[in-house]
Design an enzyme around this catalytic site. Structure first.
Site, PDB file in Angstrom:
ATOM      1  N   ARG A  60       2.687  14.192  13.126  1.00  0.00           N
ATOM      2  CA  ARG A  60       3.044  13.994  11.714  1.00  0.00           C
ATOM      3  C   ARG A  60       2.956  15.291  10.903  1.00  0.00           C
ATOM      4  O   ARG A  60       2.157  15.385   9.967  1.00  0.00           O
ATOM      5  CB  ARG A  60       2.123  12.952  11.078  1.00  0.00           C
ATOM      6  CG  ARG A  60       2.295  11.548  11.633  1.00  0.00           C
ATOM      7  CD  ARG A  60       1.635  10.558  10.710  1.00  0.00           C
ATOM      8  NE  ARG A  60       1.833   9.201  11.139  1.00  0.00           N
ATOM      9  CZ  ARG A  60       1.506   8.147  10.418  1.00  0.00           C
ATOM     10  NH1 ARG A  60       0.976   8.291   9.239  1.00  0.00           N
ATOM     11  NH2 ARG A  60       1.703   6.928  10.848  1.00  0.00           N
ATOM     12  N   PRO A  61       3.708  16.308  11.245  1.00  0.00           N
ATOM     13  CA  PRO A  61       3.547  17.592  10.559  1.00  0.00           C
ATOM     14  C   PRO A  61       3.993  17.517   9.110  1.00  0.00           C
ATOM     15  O   PRO A  61       4.855  16.725   8.752  1.00  0.00           O
ATOM     16  CB  PRO A  61       4.455  18.532  11.355  1.00  0.00           C
ATOM     17  CG  PRO A  61       5.469  17.639  11.974  1.00  0.00           C
ATOM     18  CD  PRO A  61       4.796  16.326  12.225  1.00  0.00           C
ATOM     19  N   ARG A  79      -4.030  10.530   5.216  1.00  0.00           N
ATOM     20  CA  ARG A  79      -2.917  11.480   5.223  1.00  0.00           C
ATOM     21  C   ARG A  79      -2.142  11.496   3.909  1.00  0.00           C
ATOM     22  O   ARG A  79      -1.626  12.529   3.503  1.00  0.00           O
ATOM     23  CB  ARG A  79      -1.929  11.133   6.339  1.00  0.00           C
ATOM     24  CG  ARG A  79      -2.494  11.137   7.726  1.00  0.00           C
ATOM     25  CD  ARG A  79      -1.385  11.170   8.743  1.00  0.00           C
ATOM     26  NE  ARG A  79      -0.547  12.338   8.562  1.00  0.00           N
ATOM     27  CZ  ARG A  79      -0.815  13.544   9.041  1.00  0.00           C
ATOM     28  NH1 ARG A  79      -1.915  13.736   9.732  1.00  0.00           N
ATOM     29  NH2 ARG A  79      -0.005  14.551   8.824  1.00  0.00           N
ATOM     30  N   ASP A 130       5.138  20.280   7.622  1.00  0.00           N
ATOM     31  CA  ASP A 130       5.923  21.488   7.351  1.00  0.00           C
ATOM     32  C   ASP A 130       7.210  21.196   6.583  1.00  0.00           C
ATOM     33  O   ASP A 130       7.699  22.056   5.849  1.00  0.00           O
ATOM     34  CB  ASP A 130       6.230  22.295   8.634  1.00  0.00           C
ATOM     35  CG  ASP A 130       6.431  21.455   9.861  1.00  0.00           C
ATOM     36  OD1 ASP A 130       6.213  20.244   9.764  1.00  0.00           O
ATOM     37  OD2 ASP A 130       6.779  21.991  10.918  1.00  0.00           O
ATOM     38  N   LEU A 131       7.758  19.973   6.715  1.00  0.00           N
ATOM     39  CA  LEU A 131       8.966  19.640   5.950  1.00  0.00           C
ATOM     40  C   LEU A 131       8.681  19.653   4.450  1.00  0.00           C
ATOM     41  O   LEU A 131       9.517  20.065   3.650  1.00  0.00           O
ATOM     42  CB  LEU A 131       9.510  18.272   6.376  1.00  0.00           C
ATOM     43  CG  LEU A 131       9.994  18.165   7.838  1.00  0.00           C
ATOM     44  CD1 LEU A 131      10.359  16.731   8.174  1.00  0.00           C
ATOM     45  CD2 LEU A 131      11.170  19.086   8.100  1.00  0.00           C
ATOM     46  N   CYS A 182      -4.584   8.109   9.968  1.00  0.00           N
ATOM     47  CA  CYS A 182      -4.257   7.533  11.280  1.00  0.00           C
ATOM     48  C   CYS A 182      -4.024   8.621  12.323  1.00  0.00           C
ATOM     49  O   CYS A 182      -3.359   9.609  12.054  1.00  0.00           O
ATOM     50  CB  CYS A 182      -2.984   6.693  11.195  1.00  0.00           C
ATOM     51  SG  CYS A 182      -3.249   4.993  10.745  1.00  0.00           S
ATOM     52  N   ASP A 208       6.138   0.711  11.872  1.00  0.00           N
ATOM     53  CA  ASP A 208       4.886   0.033  11.504  1.00  0.00           C
ATOM     54  C   ASP A 208       4.844  -1.429  11.946  1.00  0.00           C
ATOM     55  O   ASP A 208       3.820  -2.090  11.778  1.00  0.00           O
ATOM     56  CB  ASP A 208       4.658   0.112   9.990  1.00  0.00           C
ATOM     57  CG  ASP A 208       4.038   1.433   9.566  1.00  0.00           C
ATOM     58  OD1 ASP A 208       3.646   2.220  10.451  1.00  0.00           O
ATOM     59  OD2 ASP A 208       3.931   1.677   8.351  1.00  0.00           O
ATOM     60  N   LYS A 262       0.835  -1.210   0.000  1.00  0.00           N
ATOM     61  CA  LYS A 262       0.000   0.000   0.000  1.00  0.00           C
ATOM     62  C   LYS A 262       0.867   1.255   0.000  1.00  0.00           C
ATOM     63  O   LYS A 262       0.613   2.198  -0.761  1.00  0.00           O
ATOM     64  CB  LYS A 262      -0.900  -0.004   1.242  1.00  0.00           C
ATOM     65  CG  LYS A 262      -1.630   1.306   1.476  1.00  0.00           C
ATOM     66  CD  LYS A 262      -2.362   1.336   2.801  1.00  0.00           C
ATOM     67  CE  LYS A 262      -1.483   1.672   3.960  1.00  0.00           C
ATOM     68  NZ  LYS A 262      -1.620   3.041   4.478  1.00  0.00           N
ATOM     69  N   ASN A 263       1.904   1.274   0.837  1.00  0.00           N
ATOM     70  CA  ASN A 263       2.720   2.484   0.978  1.00  0.00           C
ATOM     71  C   ASN A 263       3.641   2.727  -0.215  1.00  0.00           C
ATOM     72  O   ASN A 263       4.232   3.799  -0.329  1.00  0.00           O
ATOM     73  CB  ASN A 263       3.528   2.435   2.280  1.00  0.00           C
ATOM     74  CG  ASN A 263       2.642   2.635   3.501  1.00  0.00           C
ATOM     75  OD1 ASN A 263       1.522   3.144   3.386  1.00  0.00           O
ATOM     76  ND2 ASN A 263       3.106   2.223   4.656  1.00  0.00           N
TER      77      ASN A 263
END
EC number: 2.5.1.7
Length: 418
Positions: free
Chosen positions: A121-122, A92, A124-125, A116, A305, A22-23
């Site tokens: 989990r910002p 997300r 901003d990066l 999730c 995970d 999935k990822n």
């Protein structure tokens, strides 16, 4: 609301085929925004997150045909650059559309994401990197509003970020000039994205390392070849833990063991042996399940995970295990549910101490996120009696044909309506 009823068992046996990751599939599907031809992607898992992303692309005007784990994508018909809250809030990874949409169209609006409920989990990066490439970024009414023609630059990620790396790799593909990325994520999913872009003619150096050089096409769209999504290493790790927690012999097919080095190393430390071929892993029972110390970190370290699944497994170990969660805060939400089953776990900040060897009893438990829910299923396998796992929509986000696969290993598992 649906829930799973799982009967505790002493023994699993048989084979389980691992689905596409999935990822890996999520950024690969999004990368079709960078492409001028119709794209065929094989081995795409049929899970809720993939369906959410496909509906987002369709909402932007793309034509998508998804069946039998194959996706046909045509983004020549894109006529929208606003990724709406209704869809983005479910997942997300929708933020991955930000870089490609901006690179292709010079403007876009993407709702701030959901998904999730693990830590902050910002993003901003992602935003700082795009600004370094010349983007004008504003946050308006819950949306990231981005505009500008992207130009290559040198970008250092302050923290390793998987989705941040993927977003900027895709943005850099269509930017003007060379982009140098430092402290890039090295996960297999990031590597596959780079390899697919390289196969499409993009000049990209340093694949698989933490430094990438990407020579952008200055807006010229790419041409993709047909490809298949890599196997899901987290799904594979979860089924290995299912075999381990019942101390059974099981075989995983369609798997890449090189993506699971850290997980296999910990299973070996706990007393399990494995037989590995090019595309299979057979887990052999342990004479004694030993305790383990785990610290999560970025790839090639131990994946966050897999932390919850190993916590469940540690409950069967003969001794005390330590898990140090270094990547996300608030990622021990499964602990309170495991305690309901008789687990002996103590938390001190980001460190969990697990005393193994105590009998687990069936209980009603509630999933809080995708990987925590798989830990509850594993604990239910090892518990005495029949457990009910509620809120399994979390599981449906990331595990394909979960009940069928567990039934194939001999588990009595049933999906029921509340």
């Amino acid at each position: 609301m649906t829930y799973l009823e799982i009967e505790g068992t002493n023994h699993l046996s048989g084979n389980v085929a691992i689905s596409g990751a999935k990822n890996a599939a999520l950024p690969l599907i999004v990368s079709s925004i960078l492409v001028k031809n119709e794209v065929k992607i094989n081995n795409v898992p049929n899970v809720a997150d993939i369906k959410t992303l496909i509906s987002l692309l369709e909402n932007l005007g793309a034509k998508v045909n998804f069946q039998n784990n194959n996706a046909l994508l045509n983004t020549n018909t894109l006529n929208q650059t606003i990724a709406k809250y209704d869809i983005v809030r479910k997942m997300r990874a929708s933020i991955l559309t930000l870089g490609p949409l901006l690179a292709r169209f010079g403007h876009c609006e993407v709702s701030l994401p959901g998904g999730c409920a693990i830590g902050q989990r910002p993003i901003d990066l992602h935003l700082l990197a795009l600004e370094k490439m010349g983007a004008n970024i504003q946050i308006k009414q819950g949306y990231v509003v981005a505009s500008g023609n992207l130009k290559g630059n040198e970008i250092l990620f302050d923290k390793i970020t998987v989705t941040g790396s993927e977003n900027i790799i895709m943005a850099a593909a269509l930017a003007k000039g060379k982009t140098k990325l430092l402290n890039v994520a090295k996960e297999p999913e990031v590597v596959q994205l780079c390899e697919v872009l390289k196969d499409a003619g993009l000049e990209i150096k340093g694949i698989g390392t933490d430094e990438l050089e990407i020579y952008g096409t200055d807006g010229e769209l790419l041409e993709f070849k047909e490809f298949s999504v890599i196997p899901d290493r987290i799904e594979a790790g979860t089924y290995l833990c299912a075999g381990a927690i019942t101390n059974s012999k099981i075989t995983l097919d369609k798997v890449n063991a090189t993506h699971l080095s850290a997980v296999l190393a910990k299973l070996h430390q706990m007393g399990f042996e494995t037989l590995i071929t090019e595309d299979s892993i057979t887990l052999l029972p342990a004479k004694e399940i030993k305790p383990v110390e785990i610290m999560t970190s970025e790839h090639p370290g131990f994946p966050t995970d897999m932390q919850a699944q190993f916590m469940a497994l540690a409950l069967k170990a003969n001794g005390t295990s330590i898990i140090d969660e270094r990547l996300f805060e608030n990622r021990f939400m499964h602990v309170s549910e495991l305690l309901r089953m008789g687990a002996d776990i103590k938390l001190n900040g980001h460190i969990a101490t697990i005393v193994g060897g105590k009998e687990l009893n069936a209980a009603d438990v509630m999933a809080t996120d995708l990987r925590a829910s798989s830990a509850l299923i594993l604990a239910a396998l090892a518990a005495k009696g029949t457990s009910k796992v509620h809120r399994i929509y979390h599981l449906d986000r990331g595990y394909e044909n979960l009940e069928e696969k567990f039934k194939g290993l001999g588990v009595k598992i049933t999906r029921l309506e509340e």
